[in-house]
Write an enzyme that holds these catalytic residues in place. Structure first.
Site, mmCIF file in Angstrom:
data_model
loop_
_atom_site.group_PDB
_atom_site.id
_atom_site.type_symbol
_atom_site.label_atom_id
_atom_site.label_comp_id
_atom_site.label_asym_id
_atom_site.label_seq_id
_atom_site.Cartn_x
_atom_site.Cartn_y
_atom_site.Cartn_z
ATOM 1 N N HIS A 84 -10.505 28.744 -35.029
ATOM 2 C CA HIS A 84 -9.890 29.239 -33.544
ATOM 3 C C HIS A 84 -8.774 30.164 -33.791
ATOM 4 O O HIS A 84 -8.318 30.956 -32.859
ATOM 5 C CB HIS A 84 -10.485 28.233 -32.820
ATOM 6 C CG HIS A 84 -11.214 27.417 -31.880
ATOM 7 N ND1 HIS A 84 -12.710 28.192 -31.742
ATOM 8 C CD2 HIS A 84 -11.759 26.676 -32.055
ATOM 9 C CE1 HIS A 84 -13.537 27.630 -31.567
ATOM 10 N NE2 HIS A 84 -13.143 26.646 -31.319
ATOM 11 N N HIS A 109 0.836 29.000 -32.058
ATOM 12 C CA HIS A 109 0.027 29.378 -33.039
ATOM 13 C C HIS A 109 -1.108 30.749 -32.627
ATOM 14 O O HIS A 109 0.869 31.866 -31.908
ATOM 15 C CB HIS A 109 -2.058 28.309 -32.699
ATOM 16 C CG HIS A 109 -1.930 28.406 -30.714
ATOM 17 N ND1 HIS A 109 -1.068 27.556 -30.098
ATOM 18 C CD2 HIS A 109 -1.906 29.621 -30.137
ATOM 19 C CE1 HIS A 109 -0.994 27.731 -28.746
ATOM 20 N NE2 HIS A 109 -1.740 28.458 -28.407
ATOM 21 N N HIS A 111 -2.912 34.601 -31.099
ATOM 22 C CA HIS A 111 -4.028 35.840 -31.246
ATOM 23 C C HIS A 111 -3.859 36.998 -31.540
ATOM 24 O O HIS A 111 -2.938 37.302 -31.352
ATOM 25 C CB HIS A 111 -3.555 35.498 -29.806
ATOM 26 C CG HIS A 111 -4.021 33.871 -28.516
ATOM 27 N ND1 HIS A 111 -5.027 33.138 -28.921
ATOM 28 C CD2 HIS A 111 -3.089 32.672 -28.459
ATOM 29 C CE1 HIS A 111 -5.290 31.541 -28.696
ATOM 30 N NE2 HIS A 111 -3.560 31.451 -28.400
ATOM 31 N N HIS A 128 2.203 31.908 -29.232
ATOM 32 C CA HIS A 128 2.458 30.947 -27.745
ATOM 33 C C HIS A 128 2.694 29.440 -28.762
ATOM 34 O O HIS A 128 2.524 29.222 -29.229
ATOM 35 C CB HIS A 128 0.816 30.383 -28.000
ATOM 36 C CG HIS A 128 0.064 31.418 -26.969
ATOM 37 N ND1 HIS A 128 -1.072 31.579 -26.438
ATOM 38 C CD2 HIS A 128 0.459 32.128 -26.461
ATOM 39 C CE1 HIS A 128 -1.508 32.352 -25.725
ATOM 40 N NE2 HIS A 128 -0.439 33.258 -26.036
ATOM 41 N N THR A 195 -5.565 28.835 -22.318
ATOM 42 C CA THR A 195 -6.405 30.018 -22.337
ATOM 43 C C THR A 195 -7.863 28.967 -23.253
ATOM 44 O O THR A 195 -8.395 30.486 -23.708
ATOM 45 C CB THR A 195 -5.558 31.176 -23.673
ATOM 46 O OG1 THR A 195 -5.293 30.777 -24.456
ATOM 47 C CG2 THR A 195 -4.798 31.773 -22.251
ATOM 48 N N THR A 196 -7.854 28.033 -24.014
ATOM 49 C CA THR A 196 -9.203 27.635 -24.570
ATOM 50 C C THR A 196 -9.515 26.281 -23.949
ATOM 51 O O THR A 196 -8.899 26.195 -22.990
ATOM 52 C CB THR A 196 -8.854 27.160 -25.978
ATOM 53 O OG1 THR A 196 -7.535 26.595 -25.649
ATOM 54 C CG2 THR A 196 -8.524 28.346 -26.644
HETATM 55 ZN ZN LIG Z 1 -2.873 30.345 -27.306
#
Ligand SMILES: [Zn+2]
Length: 244
Positions: A84, A109, A111, A128, A195-196
């Site tokens: 992910h 992490h 994006h 993030h 956001t997940t």
């Molecule tokens: Zn994130």
């Protein structure tokens, strides 16, 4: 369903392990973001929540927020590409004070492209930095990256990246987190969510106004490592106020 702060913290740390949840979610196809709320009872907030992230940061209110005072403590890190995202897990390596509480970095992490937008503008990469307070509540500091000079910290991360779904590996190279933050630490603040899935709300978002630079080649390598875009689409503000 409400997620307690402690459960929320466990969740953002569990992402270090390869994604093997009983329910699978994705950024593409039948398990793509518009369907997250239907994939599991526990993920209904993804479709029913009123304070979801990411958002387009528009019309901020002047709150004269002082720049974020970050403190850094170099510690050991591990890195994973969990299918992910690319995630680096740290041990209390950086913290800041906000609302009279200490918020400590747990993981960060990436994006590609950015999830949040600023004044209608998206960015090629968003980092993030997920922080928690003593109660397990979360504050995410977001940093955008634009094409420019190569970033040494991103180089260390790209150089250590394990293949997708391999177990986390110890990060051997020196990695200075200061290189992943802009020098100007002014930010936009608003309330939002993960956001997940499970898209839990009650997350404090602090989005840095100034981006950092990464070379075009580094940005391309992140896109290749992730194999697909991992940005949830923009969510409505529903009257939320953004303070700067
Ligand atoms: Zn994130």
């Amino acid at each position: 369903m409400q997620t307690t702060p402690t459960a929320l913290l466990a969740l953002v740390l569990a992402c270090t392990a390869p994604a093997l949840a009983e329910e699978q979610w994705s950024y593409e196809g039948r398990a793509a973001p518009p369907h997250w709320g239907e994939l599991s009872e526990r993920w209904q907030t993804c479709s029913k929540g009123m304070y979801q992230s990411p958002v387009d940061i528009q019309h901020p209110i002047a709150g004269h927020l002082p720049p974020l005072q970050l403190s850094f403590y170099p510690r050991a890190k591990s890195i994973v590409n969990n299918g992910h995202t690319v995630q680096v897990t740290v041990e209390d390596e950086e913290d800041f004070l906000l609302d009279d509480q200490r918020w400590t970095l747990k993981q960060f992490h990436f994006h590609v492209p950015s999830e949040n937008h600023i004044q209608g503008r998206g960015f090629p990469l968003e980092i993030h930095f997920v922080h928690a307070n003593a109660h397990g509540e979360l504050a995410v500091v977001a940093v955008m990256a634009v094409a420019g000079a190569a970033n040494p910290a991103l180089e260390s991360i790209l150089g250590a990246l394990p293949p997708p779904r391999d177990p986390p590996q110890k990060l051997q190279q020196k990695l200075l987190l200061t290189q992943l933050y802009p020098g100007d630490r002014h930010y936009y603040r608003f309330s939002g969510s993960l956001t997940t899935p499970p898209c839990s709300e009650g997350v404090i978002w602090l989005v840095m106004k100034q981006p950092i630079a990464a070379s075009a080649a580094q940005l391309a390598r992140f896109a290749t490592a992730l194999a697909h875009a991992n940005n949830r689409p923009l969510q409505p503000l529903h009257g939320r106020q953004i303070v700067e």
